[in-house]
Motif scaffolding. Structure first.
Motif, PDB file in Angstrom:
ATOM      1  N   ALA A 114       0.514  -1.249  -0.011  1.00  0.00           N
ATOM      2  CA  ALA A 114       0.082  -0.167   0.279  1.00  0.00           C
ATOM      3  C   ALA A 114       1.082   1.360  -0.012  1.00  0.00           C
ATOM      4  N   ARG A 115       1.684   1.428   0.462  1.00  0.00           N
ATOM      5  CA  ARG A 115       3.272   2.065   0.559  1.00  0.00           C
ATOM      6  C   ARG A 115       3.939   1.885  -0.847  1.00  0.00           C
ATOM      7  N   ALA A 116       3.897   1.052  -1.214  1.00  0.00           N
ATOM      8  CA  ALA A 116       5.075   0.913  -1.717  1.00  0.00           C
ATOM      9  C   ALA A 116       4.724   2.076  -3.597  1.00  0.00           C
ATOM     10  N   GLU A 117       5.849   1.638  -4.156  1.00  0.00           N
ATOM     11  CA  GLU A 117       5.903   2.170  -5.398  1.00  0.00           C
ATOM     12  C   GLU A 117       4.269   2.552  -6.193  1.00  0.00           C
ATOM     13  N   ARG A 118       4.260   1.171  -6.241  1.00  0.00           N
ATOM     14  CA  ARG A 118       2.965   1.020  -7.235  1.00  0.00           C
ATOM     15  C   ARG A 118       2.463  -0.715  -6.000  1.00  0.00           C
ATOM     16  N   PRO A 119       1.089  -0.176  -5.587  1.00  0.00           N
ATOM     17  CA  PRO A 119       0.352  -1.317  -5.279  1.00  0.00           C
ATOM     18  C   PRO A 119       0.169  -2.197  -5.755  1.00  0.00           C
ATOM     19  N   VAL A 120       0.270  -3.615  -5.399  1.00  0.00           N
ATOM     20  CA  VAL A 120       0.358  -4.661  -6.318  1.00  0.00           C
ATOM     21  C   VAL A 120      -1.721  -4.863  -6.663  1.00  0.00           C
ATOM     22  N   VAL A 121      -2.826  -4.429  -5.728  1.00  0.00           N
ATOM     23  CA  VAL A 121      -3.756  -4.228  -6.411  1.00  0.00           C
ATOM     24  C   VAL A 121      -3.448  -3.144  -8.021  1.00  0.00           C
ATOM     25  N   GLY A 165      -8.744   7.654 -22.814  1.00  0.00           N
ATOM     26  CA  GLY A 165      -7.960   5.509 -22.289  1.00  0.00           C
ATOM     27  C   GLY A 165      -6.627   6.252 -21.716  1.00  0.00           C
ATOM     28  N   GLU A 166      -6.089   7.132 -21.145  1.00  0.00           N
ATOM     29  CA  GLU A 166      -4.932   7.679 -20.909  1.00  0.00           C
ATOM     30  C   GLU A 166      -4.535   6.315 -19.855  1.00  0.00           C
ATOM     31  N   SER A 167      -3.069   6.694 -20.284  1.00  0.00           N
ATOM     32  CA  SER A 167      -2.147   5.481 -19.854  1.00  0.00           C
ATOM     33  C   SER A 167      -2.032   5.804 -18.393  1.00  0.00           C
ATOM     34  N   TRP A 168      -2.219   4.445 -17.516  1.00  0.00           N
ATOM     35  CA  TRP A 168      -2.078   4.236 -16.156  1.00  0.00           C
ATOM     36  C   TRP A 168      -0.874   5.076 -15.366  1.00  0.00           C
ATOM     37  N   ARG A 179       0.516  12.353 -12.072  1.00  0.00           N
ATOM     38  CA  ARG A 179      -0.033  12.960 -12.869  1.00  0.00           C
ATOM     39  C   ARG A 179      -1.543  13.305 -11.725  1.00  0.00           C
ATOM     40  N   LEU A 180      -1.609  12.098 -11.182  1.00  0.00           N
ATOM     41  CA  LEU A 180      -3.261  12.503 -10.454  1.00  0.00           C
ATOM     42  C   LEU A 180      -3.331  11.787  -9.051  1.00  0.00           C
ATOM     43  N   PRO A 181      -3.282  12.853  -7.623  1.00  0.00           N
ATOM     44  CA  PRO A 181      -2.635  12.457  -6.665  1.00  0.00           C
ATOM     45  C   PRO A 181      -3.782  11.615  -5.899  1.00  0.00           C
ATOM     46  N   GLY A 182      -5.050  11.728  -6.646  1.00  0.00           N
ATOM     47  CA  GLY A 182      -6.466  10.956  -6.088  1.00  0.00           C
ATOM     48  C   GLY A 182      -6.594   9.383  -6.958  1.00  0.00           C
ATOM     49  N   PHE A 183      -6.101   9.431  -8.217  1.00  0.00           N
ATOM     50  CA  PHE A 183      -5.398   8.107  -8.832  1.00  0.00           C
ATOM     51  C   PHE A 183      -4.531   7.341  -7.816  1.00  0.00           C
ATOM     52  N   ARG A 184      -3.629   8.122  -7.181  1.00  0.00           N
ATOM     53  CA  ARG A 184      -2.628   7.129  -6.556  1.00  0.00           C
ATOM     54  C   ARG A 184      -3.171   6.642  -5.048  1.00  0.00           C
ATOM     55  N   ARG A 185      -4.002   8.117  -4.168  1.00  0.00           N
ATOM     56  CA  ARG A 185      -4.301   7.205  -3.220  1.00  0.00           C
ATOM     57  C   ARG A 185      -5.994   6.280  -3.535  1.00  0.00           C
ATOM     58  N   ILE A 186      -6.417   6.572  -4.499  1.00  0.00           N
ATOM     59  CA  ILE A 186      -7.568   5.474  -5.040  1.00  0.00           C
ATOM     60  C   ILE A 186      -7.175   3.845  -4.520  1.00  0.00           C
ATOM     61  N   TRP A 187      -5.953   3.438  -5.360  1.00  0.00           N
ATOM     62  CA  TRP A 187      -5.083   2.071  -4.716  1.00  0.00           C
ATOM     63  C   TRP A 187      -4.120   2.175  -3.579  1.00  0.00           C
ATOM     64  N   ARG A 188      -4.044   2.694  -2.898  1.00  0.00           N
ATOM     65  CA  ARG A 188      -3.162   2.879  -1.818  1.00  0.00           C
ATOM     66  C   ARG A 188      -4.186   2.320  -0.882  1.00  0.00           C
ATOM     67  N   VAL A 189      -5.625   3.172  -0.855  1.00  0.00           N
ATOM     68  CA  VAL A 189      -6.656   2.390   0.010  1.00  0.00           C
ATOM     69  C   VAL A 189      -7.318   1.359  -0.326  1.00  0.00           C
ATOM     70  N   ALA A 190      -7.420   0.774  -1.430  1.00  0.00           N
ATOM     71  CA  ALA A 190      -8.036  -0.306  -1.938  1.00  0.00           C
ATOM     72  C   ALA A 190      -6.230  -1.638  -1.179  1.00  0.00           C
ATOM     73  N   TYR A 232     -14.797   2.709  -5.460  1.00  0.00           N
ATOM     74  CA  TYR A 232     -14.338   3.738  -6.980  1.00  0.00           C
ATOM     75  C   TYR A 232     -15.399   4.279  -7.491  1.00  0.00           C
ATOM     76  N   HIS A 233     -16.846   4.246  -7.233  1.00  0.00           N
ATOM     77  CA  HIS A 233     -17.791   4.918  -7.755  1.00  0.00           C
ATOM     78  C   HIS A 233     -17.190   6.248  -7.275  1.00  0.00           C
ATOM     79  N   ARG A 234     -17.761   6.171  -5.374  1.00  0.00           N
ATOM     80  CA  ARG A 234     -18.078   7.122  -4.969  1.00  0.00           C
ATOM     81  C   ARG A 234     -16.574   8.618  -4.981  1.00  0.00           C
ATOM     82  N   ALA A 235     -15.408   7.977  -5.446  1.00  0.00           N
ATOM     83  CA  ALA A 235     -13.887   8.586  -5.380  1.00  0.00           C
ATOM     84  C   ALA A 235     -14.390   8.631  -7.075  1.00  0.00           C
ATOM     85  N   GLY A 236     -14.736   8.235  -7.944  1.00  0.00           N
ATOM     86  CA  GLY A 236     -15.002   8.600  -9.353  1.00  0.00           C
ATOM     87  C   GLY A 236     -14.227   8.376 -10.243  1.00  0.00           C
ATOM     88  N   LEU A 237     -13.368   6.904  -9.811  1.00  0.00           N
ATOM     89  CA  LEU A 237     -12.555   6.913 -10.641  1.00  0.00           C
ATOM     90  C   LEU A 237     -13.470   6.290 -12.166  1.00  0.00           C
TER      91      LEU A 237
END
Length: 231
Positions: free
Chosen positions: A110-117, A133-136, A142-153, A203-208
């Motif tokens: 969850a705190r790694a460079e890229r979470p396994v999720v 269809g942007e690359s992940w 570019r998106l701190p919120g996107f990173r936060r989603i996967w750390r929370v997941a 994911y829906h609530r976060a706007g993913l």
């Protein structure tokens, strides 16, 4: 440049591999036990199947990834420990060890460079989630919120799988031996469905899933500024 969508055949193969890893050992145990093998030997032989799947994938792809190494290691170590102890209940608890290690792994990443999720979800969703269809890789940078989603997941999945491990240990050491393999299979389904529901609500609530959500506004602003600068 848009990221390519994961081919349906790849997703289908991943689903079949998951069904095999969960269902085949259960079916093989009851088959071997029904043919007269002892409970211990039937459990031991059926426990080898997921490890064989991982070995086949490594040989086929000629690439040893962390997940395959993890699966093979758990299978081999649990089988060796069971041979030493001679306990069928230790073999029954193997799924508990698997989910406990997986849960700890998820929490650590969850705190790694890229979470396994993130890496697992990327195979299924990249090219279908996000604006244009942007690359992940772009979304991650570019998106701190996107990173936060996967750390929370990762925390959600890690916590749930550790709780799942506790239940598996309790079943392995308290319930009748012949009931546990089937119940373990049912529990995999319950865990998967529960996590899918909880994480997709998040994911829906976060706007993913909504390309017009506030999650993606920083990306839209940067693209607008770049377009203006190029005029």
């Amino acid at each position: 440049m848009s990221a390519p969508e994961a081919p349906p055949t790849s997703r289908g193969r991943a689903a079949l591999a998951l069904v095999w890893d969960v269902g085949a050992p259960i079916g093989m145990y009851y088959l071997l036990h029904g043919l007269g093998l002892s409970t211990f030997l039937a459990l031991l032989l059926s426990a080898v199947l997921p490890g064989l799947t991982s070995v086949y994938q490594v040989v086929r792809s000629r690439k040893l990834d962390g997940l395959s190494l993890f699966m093979v290691s758990v299978t081999v170590l649990s089988a060796l420990a069971s041979l030493i102890s001679g306990s069928p209940r230790f073999l029954l608890a193997k799924d508990g060890y698997l989910t406990a290690f997986a849960g700890a792994w998820l929490l650590v990443t969850a705190r790694a460079e890229r979470p396994v999720v993130f890496m697992f979800a990327r195979v299924l969703l990249e090219g279908r989630v996000g604006p244009h269809g942007e690359s992940w890789d772009v979304l991650w940078e570019r998106l701190p919120g996107f990173r936060r989603i996967w750390r929370v997941a990762a925390v959600i999945w890690g916590t749930a799988t550790i709780a799942d491990a506790v239940v598996r240990f309790a079943m392995a050491y308290t319930l009748p031996v012949n009931q546990v393999p089937a119940l373990n299979g049912v529990q995999w389904g319950v865990l998967f469905v529960l996590l899918q529901v909880v994480t997709n609500v998040y994911y829906h609530r976060a706007g993913l899933y909504d390309p017009r959500s506030a999650l993606y506004e920083p990306l839209a602003r940067s693209q607008t500024q770049a377009a203006i600068a190029s005029l």
